[in-house]
Design an enzyme around this catalytic site. Structure first.
Site, PDB file in Angstrom:
ATOM      1  N   LYS A 142     -51.906  57.009 -28.415  1.00 23.42           N
ATOM      2  CA  LYS A 142     -53.191  57.012 -28.965  1.00 23.42           C
ATOM      3  C   LYS A 142     -53.401  56.829 -30.791  1.00 23.42           C
ATOM      4  O   LYS A 142     -52.151  57.947 -31.262  1.00 23.42           O
ATOM      5  CB  LYS A 142     -53.889  58.360 -29.089  1.00 23.42           C
ATOM      6  CG  LYS A 142     -54.327  58.461 -27.246  1.00 23.42           C
ATOM      7  CD  LYS A 142     -55.324  59.560 -26.499  1.00 23.42           C
ATOM      8  CE  LYS A 142     -54.188  60.979 -27.302  1.00 23.42           C
ATOM      9  NZ  LYS A 142     -54.688  62.298 -26.209  1.00 23.42           N
ATOM     10  N   GLU A 244     -54.080  67.331 -22.871  1.00 22.11           N
ATOM     11  CA  GLU A 244     -55.224  68.433 -23.453  1.00 22.11           C
ATOM     12  C   GLU A 244     -55.525  69.936 -23.700  1.00 22.11           C
ATOM     13  O   GLU A 244     -56.653  70.672 -24.257  1.00 22.11           O
ATOM     14  CB  GLU A 244     -56.203  67.615 -23.317  1.00 22.11           C
ATOM     15  CG  GLU A 244     -56.649  66.830 -24.256  1.00 22.11           C
ATOM     16  CD  GLU A 244     -56.801  65.944 -25.060  1.00 22.11           C
ATOM     17  OE1 GLU A 244     -58.244  67.055 -25.775  1.00 22.11           O
ATOM     18  OE2 GLU A 244     -56.405  64.978 -26.083  1.00 22.11           O
TER      19      GLU A 244
END
Length: 370
Positions: A142, A244
């Site tokens: 990412k 996350e």
């Protein structure tokens, strides 16, 4: 340097880790045979390592230029990427150039997005200089920058050709950044690799002073943790979403603090909030919540929203979390990664996410504020 291959579906790259190995870093860069090396760092890292590394690359590997950006999250945006792209092109960047990301997670994301955009993709090498970068951000494909409405909302997926990490570069880190990095290690232990927890509890230091051996252990264990959930999920949209954990409230705290709260510190507080949410929903017990507080305190991070952070702004940013859209959540809910205990991830279908009432989450944020 010890080498490990990071594999995520069809993407793979070597991760080389050592201590006092600047010579090997320069040699490895030289073996990549670039037309030019564009070292990207913030102004602080430029003074510590950037000028010296760029000069050594220029002398031993090939033409090298140092390009800098202002330090901190407020400068992690498209404007910075655009400015650096123009500068790289002005200095002769072409398709055989290599972007060298020298710095922490902010620089890694800025340089990663830059590399993905120049000529629709030029080579990227990470030389991380923070614990968070070494064990977290450079292990992800990412590449994203911030927008007005939150962190990491504008970006893409792009892999480096390799990662070159030297724990000697961590010796100049201020305690704030070292604590931030160890916060991410705690996340990996709680969410993915609970076998780490006993040693983790013993090695954490409120002073944030760690030797090279401990740091290499923490980084290697975090490599293994991340590999366990991303080897078949390179875009981190399935099993990899467990990374996350703590980030829903953590990102909101970090964003609302205008950079005064380091990423890993925000995640530590975010994990404490997530654990309490899980308890109130009937999934976790009080002992698990207490474990979060004990680990946070052992690492020198109070598990509370700091007094200088506007709680109202934190609650506003909760609604813009980057996990929105993965679940068909009821109105007034937001998806979160929750645990029932160490390594016991709650799922909705195949996704490691649970829809949480925003009102409940906001109550817990209020209760966690100093």
């Amino acid at each position: 340097m010890q080498s490990t291959t990071v594999v995520m579906e069809d993407a793979s790259f070597p991760y080389r880790l050592g201590s006092d190995c600047a010579d090997e870093i320069v040699a490895r860069l030289g073996e990549l045979d670039a037309s030019g090396y564009f070292v990207i760092s913030d102004t602080t890292v430029a003074g510590l390592y950037g000028h010296d590394l760029t000069a050594r690359i220029h002398k031993e590997a090939g033409p090298a230029v140092l390009l800098t950006h202002e330090e901190g999250e407020p400068h992690k945006g498209l404007a910075t990427v655009s400015t650096l792209a123009e500068q790289a092109l002005e200095h002769g960047a072409d398709r055989r150039a290599i972007i060298v990301a020298l710095g922490g997670g902010v620089t890694g994301n800025i340089a990663g997005l830059l590399a993905s955009l120049l000529f629709r993709g030029t080579r990227l090498v990470h030389v991380p200089t923070t614990v968070v970068a070494m064990l977290d951000s450079v292990l992800s494909l990412k590449q994203a920058v911030n927008a007005t409405y939150g962190k990491n909302l504008v970006g893409t997926f792009y892999q480096p050709v390799e990662v070159l990490a030297d724990t000697a570069m961590l010796r100049t880190l201020p305690p704030r950044e070292m604590r931030s990095g160890m916060g991410e290690v705690v996340k990996n232990a709680l969410a993915i690799r609970p076998s780490m927890l006993d040693r983790m509890a013993n090695v954490l230091e409120p002073s944030a002073r760690y030797d090279d051996e401990t740091l290499r252990w923490a980084i290697a264990e975090s490599l293994a943790a991340k590999a366990a959930v991303t080897h078949a999920d390179k875009r981190e949209r399935g099993a990899g979403l467990v990374l996350e954990y703590g980030h829903t409230a953590g990102h909101a705290i970090e964003h609302a603090s205008h950079g005064r709260v380091a990423h890993g510190a925000g995640v530590v507080v975010g994990m404490a909030i997530a654990a309490e949410v899980s308890r109130r929903l009937g999934h976790a017990d009080a002992e698990f919540v207490a474990q979060h507080g004990e680990l946070a305190s052992a690492g020198g991070i109070p598990p509370t929203v700091p007094a200088h952070v506007d709680v109202a702004r934190v609650k506003t940013w909760l609604s813009y979390d980057n996990k929105r859209g993965y679940l068909d959540s009821p109105q007034g809910h937001t998806p979160m990664v929750l645990l029932a205990g160490p390594g016991r991830v709650l799922h909705t279908g195949s996704l490691p996410l649970v829809p949480v009432p925003l009102a409940l989450l906001e109550e817990v944020v209020d209760a966690t504020a100093e």
